[in-house]
Scaffold this motif. Structure first.
Motif, short mmCIF file in Angstrom:
data_model
loop_
_atom_site.label_atom_id
_atom_site.label_comp_id
_atom_site.label_asym_id
_atom_site.label_seq_id
_atom_site.Cartn_x
_atom_site.Cartn_y
_atom_site.Cartn_z
N GLN A 292 1.36 -1.30 0.15
CA GLN A 292 -0.13 0.26 0.02
C GLN A 292 0.79 1.25 0.25
O GLN A 292 1.21 1.42 -0.75
CB GLN A 292 -0.92 -0.06 0.85
CG GLN A 292 -1.92 -1.14 1.29
CD GLN A 292 -3.51 -1.14 0.39
OE1 GLN A 292 -3.31 0.17 0.36
NE2 GLN A 292 -3.29 -1.63 -0.28
N GLY A 293 0.98 2.23 1.52
CA GLY A 293 1.02 3.47 1.22
C GLY A 293 2.80 2.99 1.70
O GLY A 293 3.03 2.03 2.00
N MET A 294 3.90 4.17 0.66
CA MET A 294 5.01 4.40 1.15
C MET A 294 5.46 5.18 1.45
O MET A 294 5.07 6.77 1.20
CB MET A 294 5.65 3.63 -0.08
CG MET A 294 5.56 1.91 -1.11
SD MET A 294 6.67 1.63 -2.10
CE MET A 294 5.97 3.14 -3.36
N ALA A 295 7.19 5.33 2.06
CA ALA A 295 7.70 6.83 2.62
C ALA A 295 8.69 6.31 2.98
O ALA A 295 9.16 5.18 3.10
CB ALA A 295 6.74 7.29 4.10
N VAL A 296 10.20 7.64 1.85
CA VAL A 296 11.04 7.46 2.55
C VAL A 296 11.63 8.54 3.26
O VAL A 296 11.51 9.28 3.97
CB VAL A 296 12.17 8.07 1.17
CG1 VAL A 296 13.71 8.25 1.23
CG2 VAL A 296 11.28 7.77 -0.08
N PHE A 297 12.61 7.58 4.08
CA PHE A 297 13.61 8.82 5.39
C PHE A 297 14.68 7.59 5.86
O PHE A 297 14.95 6.70 5.50
CB PHE A 297 12.29 8.34 6.97
CG PHE A 297 13.29 9.13 7.60
CD1 PHE A 297 13.00 10.60 7.83
CD2 PHE A 297 13.43 8.37 8.74
CE1 PHE A 297 13.24 11.43 9.00
CE2 PHE A 297 13.55 9.60 9.83
CZ PHE A 297 13.57 10.83 10.08
N ASP A 298 15.86 8.55 5.86
CA ASP A 298 17.00 8.02 6.49
C ASP A 298 17.50 7.55 5.60
O ASP A 298 18.32 5.95 6.19
CB ASP A 298 16.74 8.37 8.07
CG ASP A 298 18.02 8.05 8.59
OD1 ASP A 298 19.03 8.67 8.12
OD2 ASP A 298 18.59 7.50 10.21
N GLY A 299 17.48 7.31 4.53
CA GLY A 299 18.21 6.10 3.89
C GLY A 299 17.20 5.05 3.14
O GLY A 299 18.12 3.64 2.34
N ARG A 300 15.82 4.76 3.72
CA ARG A 300 15.29 3.86 3.46
C ARG A 300 13.75 3.78 3.14
O ARG A 300 13.04 5.32 3.17
CB ARG A 300 14.90 2.80 4.68
CG ARG A 300 16.56 2.59 6.00
CD ARG A 300 15.68 1.54 7.18
NE ARG A 300 16.68 0.64 7.12
CZ ARG A 300 16.96 0.01 8.74
NH1 ARG A 300 15.57 -0.38 9.27
NH2 ARG A 300 17.94 -0.78 9.20
#
Length: 307
Positions: free
Chosen positions: A94-102
């Motif tokens: 479903q949803g995705m997010a990018v944070f701190d290299g991941r």
């Protein structure tokens, strides 16, 4: 120029038909480029949505990540498919997010969130969300091991957002917005069943209230509601299908544009721009009249748009 990238799902279509797409929508000029048709025959065609379509989308550097049902697709800005990232614990992404290299992706079938290391292209971390008689808790696991969760889809996780405060998670049955701070998980605010695309924004929570055909911005003081557009029956196609398959006005897909405005989508494939300061819908663009066709993911597009 403000351009959005949209992923879509066509509910109820059969084998051989495109069941998802990617569009680039130029809000300034009110025009769209249809850049990807997704027609993957090797999926489970059961149900009405199931494995169909494309889901979350994020852009990180010169890479575009799009979730299909059981994988994360990595595209170049010209939508050449470069890599496909899979995990045995990724199903009904479903949803995705990018944070701190991941890159984090919600895996609804496993009530889990998985982390893809962007440097190595490997899934390196998982978080299983559990709610039972003991309450709400989150258990980390190794997505490359054999001791991860079993399929359950009890919470139907669908929304994911990350910032320095933590990871914000919501699903159709989480009964609100959750925050994982790295050690504990807590329900921050109660939301209606069926809330989608949930994220913190300004002093409140922004989300699509899909069961009530609306986008909402909820704060401790106010409940701002923007109704999804509806069209005359004669203007629609496939409007004779059952509401269990698809219906017009279903709210899905959301993207913050600036301090006061956000874009929200609904079926048939329509994008509206809403201004919370003036409480006005300032723009509406319809891309398709098929009520089975709805947006799923939406993000700002930093690259050129094809002619």
């Amino acid at each position: 120029m403000t351009v959005l990238a949209l992923t879509t799902v066509r509910r109820g279509v059969t084998r051989g038909e495109p069941h998802g797409a990617i569009y680039l929508l130029d809000l300034e000029h009110g025009r769209a480029a249809h850049v990807v048709d997704w027609s993957r025959p090797a999926i489970d065609w059961g149900g009405y949505g199931g494995d169909r379509g494309l889901r979350g989308i994020v852009v990180e550097g010169d890479r575009v990540f799009v979730a299909s049902s059981d994988s994360v697709l990595q595209f170049a800005p010209d939508f050449t498919l470069h890599e496909t990232h899979c995990s045995p614990y990724l199903k009904h992404a479903q949803g995705m997010a990018v944070f701190d290299g991941r890159l984090y992706v919600a895996s609804a079938a496993y009530d889990a969130v998985l982390a893809l290391d962007l440097a190595t292209g490997r899934f390196v971390w998982g978080l299983h969300l559990i709610e039972d008689e003991a309450g709400l808790r989150a258990a980390p696991f190794d997505p490359s091991g054999s001791l991860g969760p079993s399929p359950g889809n009890r919470l139907h996780l669908s929304s994911l957002f990350c910032d320095p405060r933590g990871m914000f998670i919501a699903g159709l049955r989480t009964r609100g917005l959750l925050r994982f701070d790295g050690q504990r998980i807590k329900r921050l605010v109660t939301l209606p069943e069926g809330a989608r695309d949930v994220r913190p924004w300004r002093d409140g929570v922004l989300f699509n209230d899909s069961l009530n055909d609306a986008a909402r911005f909820l704060t401790p003081e106010r409940n701002r509601v923007f109704r999804t557009p509806h069209y005359p029956a004669e203007a629609l196609s496939h409007d004779d299908c059952s509401e269990h398959v698809a219906r017009q006005g279903f709210a899905r897909g959301l993207c913050v544009l600036d301090a006061d405005r956000f874009a929200a989508a609904s079926s048939p494939l329509t994008v509206c721009v809403h201004d919370v300061a003036s409480m006005a819908t300032t723009q509406r663009i319809n891309l398709d009249t098929d009520i089975r066709h709805a947006a799923h993911g939406m993000t700002a597009w930093p690259f050129d748009v094809p002619d």
